[in-house]
Write a protein that holds these residues in place. Structure first.
Motif, PDB file in Angstrom:
ATOM      1  N   ASP A   1       0.811  -1.216   0.000  1.00 24.25           N
ATOM      2  CA  ASP A   1       0.000   0.000   0.000  1.00 24.25           C
ATOM      3  C   ASP A   1       0.843   1.264   0.000  1.00 24.25           C
ATOM      4  O   ASP A   1       0.546   2.222  -0.717  1.00 24.25           O
ATOM      5  N   GLU A   2       1.903   1.273   0.807  1.00 24.86           N
ATOM      6  CA  GLU A   2       2.617   2.516   1.083  1.00 24.86           C
ATOM      7  C   GLU A   2       3.971   2.650   0.388  1.00 24.86           C
ATOM      8  O   GLU A   2       4.475   3.759   0.245  1.00 24.86           O
ATOM      9  N   VAL A   3       4.555   1.529  -0.006  1.00 23.04           N
ATOM     10  CA  VAL A   3       5.916   1.571  -0.533  1.00 23.04           C
ATOM     11  C   VAL A   3       5.975   1.171  -1.999  1.00 23.04           C
ATOM     12  O   VAL A   3       6.634   1.824  -2.815  1.00 23.04           O
ATOM     13  N   LEU A   4       5.284   0.108  -2.358  1.00 27.12           N
ATOM     14  CA  LEU A   4       5.327  -0.418  -3.720  1.00 27.12           C
ATOM     15  C   LEU A   4       3.979  -0.263  -4.418  1.00 27.12           C
ATOM     16  O   LEU A   4       3.619  -1.065  -5.285  1.00 27.12           O
ATOM     17  N   GLY A   5       3.241   0.766  -4.036  1.00 27.84           N
ATOM     18  CA  GLY A   5       1.927   0.977  -4.615  1.00 27.84           C
ATOM     19  C   GLY A   5       1.953   1.190  -6.116  1.00 27.84           C
ATOM     20  O   GLY A   5       1.052   0.738  -6.836  1.00 27.84           O
ATOM     21  N   SER A   6       2.973   1.888  -6.631  1.00 33.54           N
ATOM     22  CA  SER A   6       3.024   2.132  -8.080  1.00 33.54           C
ATOM     23  C   SER A   6       3.221   0.829  -8.843  1.00 33.54           C
ATOM     24  O   SER A   6       2.647   0.631  -9.919  1.00 33.54           O
ATOM     25  N   GLU A   7       4.023  -0.088  -8.281  1.00 38.46           N
ATOM     26  CA  GLU A   7       4.226  -1.376  -8.941  1.00 38.46           C
ATOM     27  C   GLU A   7       2.937  -2.198  -8.954  1.00 38.46           C
ATOM     28  O   GLU A   7       2.606  -2.841  -9.959  1.00 38.46           O
ATOM     29  N   LEU A   8       2.208  -2.171  -7.841  1.00 41.70           N
ATOM     30  CA  LEU A   8       0.933  -2.897  -7.788  1.00 41.70           C
ATOM     31  C   LEU A   8      -0.079  -2.258  -8.731  1.00 41.70           C
ATOM     32  O   LEU A   8      -0.865  -2.963  -9.388  1.00 41.70           O
ATOM     33  N   ASN A   9      -0.076  -0.952  -8.836  1.00 41.20           N
ATOM     34  CA  ASN A   9      -0.995  -0.283  -9.756  1.00 41.20           C
ATOM     35  C   ASN A   9      -0.696  -0.646 -11.205  1.00 41.20           C
ATOM     36  O   ASN A   9      -1.618  -0.839 -12.017  1.00 41.20           O
ATOM     37  N   ARG A  10       0.577  -0.732 -11.568  1.00 44.87           N
ATOM     38  CA  ARG A  10       0.941  -1.147 -12.930  1.00 44.87           C
ATOM     39  C   ARG A  10       0.441  -2.556 -13.204  1.00 44.87           C
ATOM     40  O   ARG A  10      -0.065  -2.853 -14.296  1.00 44.87           O
ATOM     41  N   LEU A  11       0.581  -3.441 -12.214  1.00 41.23           N
ATOM     42  CA  LEU A  11       0.119  -4.810 -12.385  1.00 41.23           C
ATOM     43  C   LEU A  11      -1.407  -4.849 -12.505  1.00 41.23           C
ATOM     44  O   LEU A  11      -1.963  -5.623 -13.301  1.00 41.23           O
ATOM     45  N   THR A  12      -2.082  -4.008 -11.732  1.00 40.93           N
ATOM     46  CA  THR A  12      -3.539  -3.933 -11.812  1.00 40.93           C
ATOM     47  C   THR A  12      -3.994  -3.475 -13.188  1.00 40.93           C
ATOM     48  O   THR A  12      -4.929  -4.035 -13.779  1.00 40.93           O
TER      49      THR A  12
ATOM     50  N   LEU B   1      -8.221  -8.836 -18.665  1.00 42.81           N
ATOM     51  CA  LEU B   1      -9.579  -9.339 -18.446  1.00 42.81           C
ATOM     52  C   LEU B   1     -10.539  -8.927 -19.555  1.00 42.81           C
ATOM     53  O   LEU B   1     -11.570  -9.586 -19.748  1.00 42.81           O
ATOM     54  N   GLU B   2     -10.203  -7.860 -20.275  1.00 40.80           N
ATOM     55  CA  GLU B   2     -11.063  -7.451 -21.387  1.00 40.80           C
ATOM     56  C   GLU B   2     -11.179  -8.548 -22.444  1.00 40.80           C
ATOM     57  O   GLU B   2     -12.152  -8.602 -23.191  1.00 40.80           O
TER      58      GLU B   2
ATOM     59  N   HIS C   1     -11.055  -2.261  -8.512  1.00 41.32           N
ATOM     60  CA  HIS C   1     -10.905  -2.607  -7.099  1.00 41.32           C
ATOM     61  C   HIS C   1     -10.788  -4.116  -6.928  1.00 41.32           C
ATOM     62  O   HIS C   1      -9.950  -4.591  -6.149  1.00 41.32           O
ATOM     63  N   ASP C   2     -11.629  -4.870  -7.620  1.00 43.70           N
ATOM     64  CA  ASP C   2     -11.556  -6.328  -7.536  1.00 43.70           C
ATOM     65  C   ASP C   2     -10.163  -6.827  -7.899  1.00 43.70           C
ATOM     66  O   ASP C   2      -9.570  -7.646  -7.182  1.00 43.70           O
ATOM     67  N   VAL C   3      -9.669  -6.357  -9.026  1.00 41.90           N
ATOM     68  CA  VAL C   3      -8.372  -6.838  -9.526  1.00 41.90           C
ATOM     69  C   VAL C   3      -7.249  -6.408  -8.583  1.00 41.90           C
ATOM     70  O   VAL C   3      -6.366  -7.194  -8.230  1.00 41.90           O
ATOM     71  N   HIS C   4      -7.285  -5.157  -8.176  1.00 40.49           N
ATOM     72  CA  HIS C   4      -6.242  -4.624  -7.290  1.00 40.49           C
ATOM     73  C   HIS C   4      -6.190  -5.413  -5.985  1.00 40.49           C
ATOM     74  O   HIS C   4      -5.111  -5.865  -5.553  1.00 40.49           O
ATOM     75  N   GLU C   5      -7.330  -5.592  -5.342  1.00 39.16           N
ATOM     76  CA  GLU C   5      -7.350  -6.254  -4.042  1.00 39.16           C
ATOM     77  C   GLU C   5      -6.997  -7.737  -4.147  1.00 39.16           C
ATOM     78  O   GLU C   5      -6.340  -8.290  -3.257  1.00 39.16           O
ATOM     79  N   THR C   6      -7.436  -8.385  -5.215  1.00 36.41           N
ATOM     80  CA  THR C   6      -7.133  -9.816  -5.367  1.00 36.41           C
ATOM     81  C   THR C   6      -5.645 -10.024  -5.615  1.00 36.41           C
ATOM     82  O   THR C   6      -5.020 -10.898  -4.997  1.00 36.41           O
TER      83      THR C   6
ATOM     84  N   GLY D   1       0.649 -13.916 -20.187  1.00 36.98           N
ATOM     85  CA  GLY D   1       2.048 -14.233 -19.899  1.00 36.98           C
ATOM     86  C   GLY D   1       2.787 -13.067 -19.287  1.00 36.98           C
ATOM     87  O   GLY D   1       3.607 -13.235 -18.377  1.00 36.98           O
ATOM     88  N   GLU D   2       2.484 -11.862 -19.765  1.00 44.33           N
ATOM     89  CA  GLU D   2       3.132 -10.674 -19.212  1.00 44.33           C
ATOM     90  C   GLU D   2       2.767 -10.484 -17.745  1.00 44.33           C
ATOM     91  O   GLU D   2       3.614 -10.141 -16.913  1.00 44.33           O
ATOM     92  N   LEU D   3       1.493 -10.722 -17.415  1.00 43.03           N
ATOM     93  CA  LEU D   3       1.077 -10.590 -16.024  1.00 43.03           C
ATOM     94  C   LEU D   3       1.810 -11.589 -15.137  1.00 43.03           C
ATOM     95  O   LEU D   3       2.278 -11.246 -14.039  1.00 43.03           O
ATOM     96  N   ALA D   4       1.927 -12.826 -15.606  1.00 41.87           N
ATOM     97  CA  ALA D   4       2.613 -13.854 -14.816  1.00 41.87           C
ATOM     98  C   ALA D   4       4.064 -13.458 -14.566  1.00 41.87           C
ATOM     99  O   ALA D   4       4.583 -13.632 -13.453  1.00 41.87           O
ATOM    100  N   MET D   5       4.727 -12.906 -15.572  1.00 43.02           N
ATOM    101  CA  MET D   5       6.138 -12.553 -15.418  1.00 43.02           C
ATOM    102  C   MET D   5       6.299 -11.313 -14.542  1.00 43.02           C
ATOM    103  O   MET D   5       7.200 -11.251 -13.694  1.00 43.02           O
ATOM    104  N   ARG D   6       5.429 -10.325 -14.731  1.00 43.57           N
ATOM    105  CA  ARG D   6       5.518  -9.105 -13.923  1.00 43.57           C
ATOM    106  C   ARG D   6       5.199  -9.387 -12.446  1.00 43.57           C
ATOM    107  O   ARG D   6       5.811  -8.797 -11.558  1.00 43.57           O
ATOM    108  N   PHE D   7       4.245 -10.250 -12.211  1.00 46.75           N
ATOM    109  CA  PHE D   7       3.877 -10.609 -10.846  1.00 46.75           C
ATOM    110  C   PHE D   7       5.087 -11.133 -10.089  1.00 46.75           C
ATOM    111  O   PHE D   7       5.312 -10.784  -8.922  1.00 46.75           O
TER     112      PHE D   7
END
Length: 891
Positions: free
Chosen positions: A420-431, A438-439, A450-455, A521-527
């Protein structure tokens, strides 16, 4: 992978040196003879490529093509290599493939800021050029401002300057280039003022340069060529026609003083200046953890790999290096591919990686020699922790601090905090990536951001290891990856039943490559690149400063919840290493350890005296209540402080102040690096200072530590001997061949007195074991142990090499649990005491089961003609507290 499989020349032992401007190549050459005399085979060097000006550690490389000028440059490096060759010493080099420092010293980053996506070096950096925010597309967010952009601009802190043909934006120490095509209006105005048709033509030509969004490689090449010609032309014009130069400077001055015009000019650049806090949510490039000044490098691109590694690989080919230590491989997109490329380019190199293994995790079958030794450190330290003291110490800790959260709860909370506080930008990019993905899936596309971010957030926080290693390009998924993702998804489901169950399952399938596609595949690697950073920042740098039950266990790769390692478990670990990773590195202190091996060795003793420790802390807290200010520091910090003092005592107040302040900021409870609480920090500093001024407390502390001093040093001697004789390559961190009470960096990078060590090493030739022990306050027993063991490794390489066997030796008798012994290559036996705080050197009937033979003790000089069966430890350890036995006639 063994030495036989790679054909590599595995070091006998390494000695780590931390190079910097004050301890450069010339100084390293001066101490090289000492390293050879000590018994090291290789100098193990911190990074030596060009860093930011004034770097003290070498990890902020700005140019991987150059040797660091602060260390002496190429000539001094060559001179060091020549000196090492004379002494028969090799070199192992620490390299940093995951990131580069993005200061103005970095020519590649400067080119990217100047030219955007049309830069020749745009492919080097892991930048998201097409984020969802329209205003950030084709733009790099630069969060370097101390306040909001408009305020800093209006305050006159953002300036426009000219240096020759180059126009710069400056903000205090920061310097950034202007895109050449954005100079047209400025130069047109100067041309009108000076009446210069030549400048007008030049301005128009600059304005026609290839647009920044066009990243075609051919177009990039043409842009670079044309830009160079035009700027050279401008340089000559400004030098040859002073009136034109004065007109240009006048316009620069006008723009610099006009907030609106400067704002318009800045809006046209390839970067966007921003308040530093914006990095927590909106940063568009991958960082090294949360350090905004270190940007991720795309070494998965073959051209980037070759260009960024050309210098290092060249040294390996020339024989100037024998091996590499790879820093933070978990930050790489595809570590397996990276290791394969290094191995293909340097098949004989000894390659070790800074891979942090969680308890129970095994190193993947990569073409490397092993890790940098944190896994051994956890096993070795654990041997000296008494499991029987866990319940008492836990009860005392909870009673004193009032904390009742379990370690897993603290870890989860800390990881979520970091997300939430330190790596939020990285999580937002992944979201954002997840939403785009999902489209393409009609059954999932209606999930909200919100669903994607929180999951994603919950799965990431629940992952039990640093990262998985699925390879989307090859469709590779290991069983370990399936288990880790499965465990994380189930933990997330249990912790938050309200999370969409179908989305949890779908994302698990994506992360395990059960659902294919480019975005999947990109999501799996970035995660995977994100989870390693979350583990490092959330666990190592947060939870391990919040859970302070026994801080000697709170080391990198450790598990403070696992209280002690039995001899059987230690033997099982070493047997596994012998079979699978016999050439791995073994470490007990590093530049990253939170406490030196000697500090930890003393603190381990608390596990043998939980009741006494509890009453001591209560006594100190009651006495020191008068020093607390407004109830601060809190009890958890106070508990941490007392352990720090006991582990490192005697130690200067300034060093304790710095270490405890760092710990408090890392814990992120009362203060932090990004939101420092000056009031709390002043109270903490005042409390520590008051303790040092309190004569009664210092005397009590002196008396308490006096009873732990020799048992703690005995622990350290035993751990040192285990490291020097266990399967693998032992490393000695600079200065730790004598007693060393260093705390977390930068304390553990203080200058080392090598002249003292030279003198003491020379004196050992005239001393016997009793005399060595008599001077134990000087550190001679540790130095003696290292010299004798390394000499034996030199004499008997077969016993310790990758072909050398490992066999546990049985200890029998009343105190059998207080000793550990093993046999290497059937020829060398190691015997060390453990859990001996209250033994006072008495072994009663305890004896070692040793094969028959004539055994010489390399530490005491005694010879034991043994017919087989039991050898009493009272006899074996009479002259020196550990034993290193060599079967005579078997070399």
């Amino acid at each position: 992978m063994t030495a036989q499989e790679t054909g590599s020349q595995v070091p006998r032992a390494t000695y780590r040196l931390q190079l910097n401007a004050s301890f450069d190549f010339e100084r390293a050459a001066d101490v090289a003879p000492y390293l050879s005399q000590l018994g090291a085979s290789h100098l193990y060097s911190s990074p030596i490529l060009q860093t930011s000006v004034g770097s003290t550690h070498g990890y902020d490389v700005v140019d991987p093509r150059r040797v660091n000028s602060d260390l002496g440059g190429s000539n001094a490096w060559s001179a060091l290599r020549a000196r090492l060759d004379e002494l028969g010493l090799g070199v192992v080099l620490d390299i940093v493939p995951n990131h580069l420092a993005i200061t103005s010293d970095n020519p590649w980053w400067w080119d990217v800021l100047e030219n955007g996506r049309s830069s020749r070096y745009a492919p080097v950096f892991d930048v998201d050029w097409q984020p969802p925010e329209p205003h950030l597309r084709d733009t790099i967010l630069m969060p370097i401002l101390g306040d909001h952009y408009g305020r800093e601009l209006e305050a006159g802190h953002i300036r426009l300057e000219r240096e020759g043909a180059h126009f710069l934006v400056t903000y205090f120490e920061h310097r950034l280039p202007l895109a050449p095509e954005t100079l047209q209006a400025l130069l047109d105005e100067a041309a009108r003022r000076a009446g210069s048709d030549e400048l007008a033509v030049l301005a128009e030509a600059l304005g026609r340069l290839l647009p920044a969004e066009d990243a075609d490689r051919g177009a990039v090449h043409r842009r670079h060529r044309d830009k160079g010609v035009l700027l050279d032309w401008l340089e000559r014009l400004l030098q040859e026609q002073p009136d034109v130069a004065r007109a240009v400077d006048a316009v620069v001055g006008d723009v610099d003083r006009d907030v609106e015009r400067l704002d318009q000019l800045l809006a046209a650049q390839n970067y966007r200046l921003a308040f530093w806090r914006a990095a927590g949510r909106d940063l568009g490039y991958r960082r090294f953890f949360d350090i905004t000044s270190l940007a991720g490098v795309r070494v998965e691109d073959e051209e980037v790999f070759e260009e960024s590694h050309a210098r290092v690989l060249g040294w390996l080919h020339q024989g100037a290096l024998d091996g590499l230590r790879v820093d933070h491989p978990d930050g790489l997109r595809d570590p397996a591919e990276y290791f394969a490329r290094i191995r293909a380019a340097a098949p004989r190199a000894w390659l070790v990686i800074e891979k942090i293994l969680e308890p129970g995790e095994r190193l993947r079958p990569w073409p490397v020699a092993g890790t940098t030794g944190y896994d051994f450190m956890q096993q070795g330290d654990g041997v000296f922790v008494n499991p029987g003291g866990e319940a008492g110490l836990s009860a005392a800790y909870e009673a004193f601090t009032g904390l009742d959260a379990s370690l897993p709860e603290i870890v989860r909370e800390a990881k979520l905090f970091v997300l939430d506080e330190v790596l939020g930008s990285e999580l937002n990019r992944l979201t954002d990536l997840g939403l785009r993905m999902l489209e393409g899936h009609r059954r999932q596309r209606d999930h909200t951001r919100h669903d994607v971010h929180e999951t994603l957030r919950e799965i990431c926080a629940a992952l039990p290891v640093y990262r998985t290693y699925v390879r989307a390009e090859g469709g590779e998924v290991a069983q370990e990856d399936e288990a880790a993702v499965g465990a994380a998804v189930e933990a997330a489901r249990e912790a938050h039943p309200e999370l969409p169950a179908d989305l949890l399952d779908f994302l698990a399938d994506v992360l395990l490559l059960r659902v294919g596609g480019p975005l999947e595949g990109e999501l799996a690697m970035r995660f995977q690149q994100l989870t390693g950073a979350v583990m490092a920042k959330g666990v190592e740098d947060t939870a391990f400063y919040r859970y302070n039950r026994l801080i000697s266990l709170n080391e990198v790769g450790g598990d403070p919840g696992h209280f002690g390692v039995s001899p059987a478990d230690f033997h099982a670990h070493n047997a596994y290493v012998t079979e699978h990773w016999p050439d791995t590195m073994l470490a007990t202190s590093t530049h990253d350890t939170k406490r030196s091996e000697d500090v930890r060795a003393r603190l381990h003793l608390i596990s043998q005296m939980p009741g006494e420790w509890a009453s001591t802390v209560e006594r100190w807290a009651e006495r020191n209540e008068r020093h607390r200010l407004a109830g601060m520091p809190d009890r958890n910090t106070e508990w941490f402080l007392y352990q720090t003092l006991v582990g490192a005592w005697p130690i200067e107040s300034e060093r304790v102040q710095a270490a405890v302040l760092k710990a408090a900021r890392e814990a992120k409870v009362h203060t932090s690096w990004t939101r420092p609480d000056e009031g709390f920090e002043e109270q903490l500093s005042g409390f520590i200072e008051s303790l040092y001024e309190d004569r009664e407390f210092r005397q009590d502390l002196d008396a308490f530590v006096a009873g732990l001093e020799w048992p703690g040093r005995l622990n350290s001697l035993a751990l040192t001997l285990l490291k020097l004789t266990s399967p693998g390559v032992p490393d000695i961190y600079q200065g730790t061949e004598l007693w060393d009470n260093s705390l977390v960096d930068p304390d553990n990078r203080r200058p080392v007195d090598f002249e003292l060590r030279r003198r003491l090493l020379a004196e050992l030739d005239t001393l016997g074991p009793e005399e060595v022990l008599a001077r134990r306050a000087e550190g001679l027993p540790k130095l003696w142990t290292i010299r004798q063991a390394l000499a034996l490794r030199r004499e008997m390489p077969a016993a310790f090499g990758s072909a050398g066997s490992y066999e546990p030796l049985e200890v029998r008798g009343e105190r059998r649990e207080q000793a550990l012994a093993f046999l290497r290559g059937g020829r060398v036996a190691t015997v060390v005491p453990r859990l001996n705080l209250h033994v006072d050197g008495e072994w009663d009937d305890t004896a070692l089961e040793l094969p028959a033979g004539t055994w010489r003790n390399a530490l005491s000089g005694e010879v034991h003609r043994h017919a087989g069966g039991l050898l009493r430890l009272a006899e074996l350890l009479a002259r020196f507290p550990t034993a290193l036995l060599v079967r005579e006639g078997s070399r």
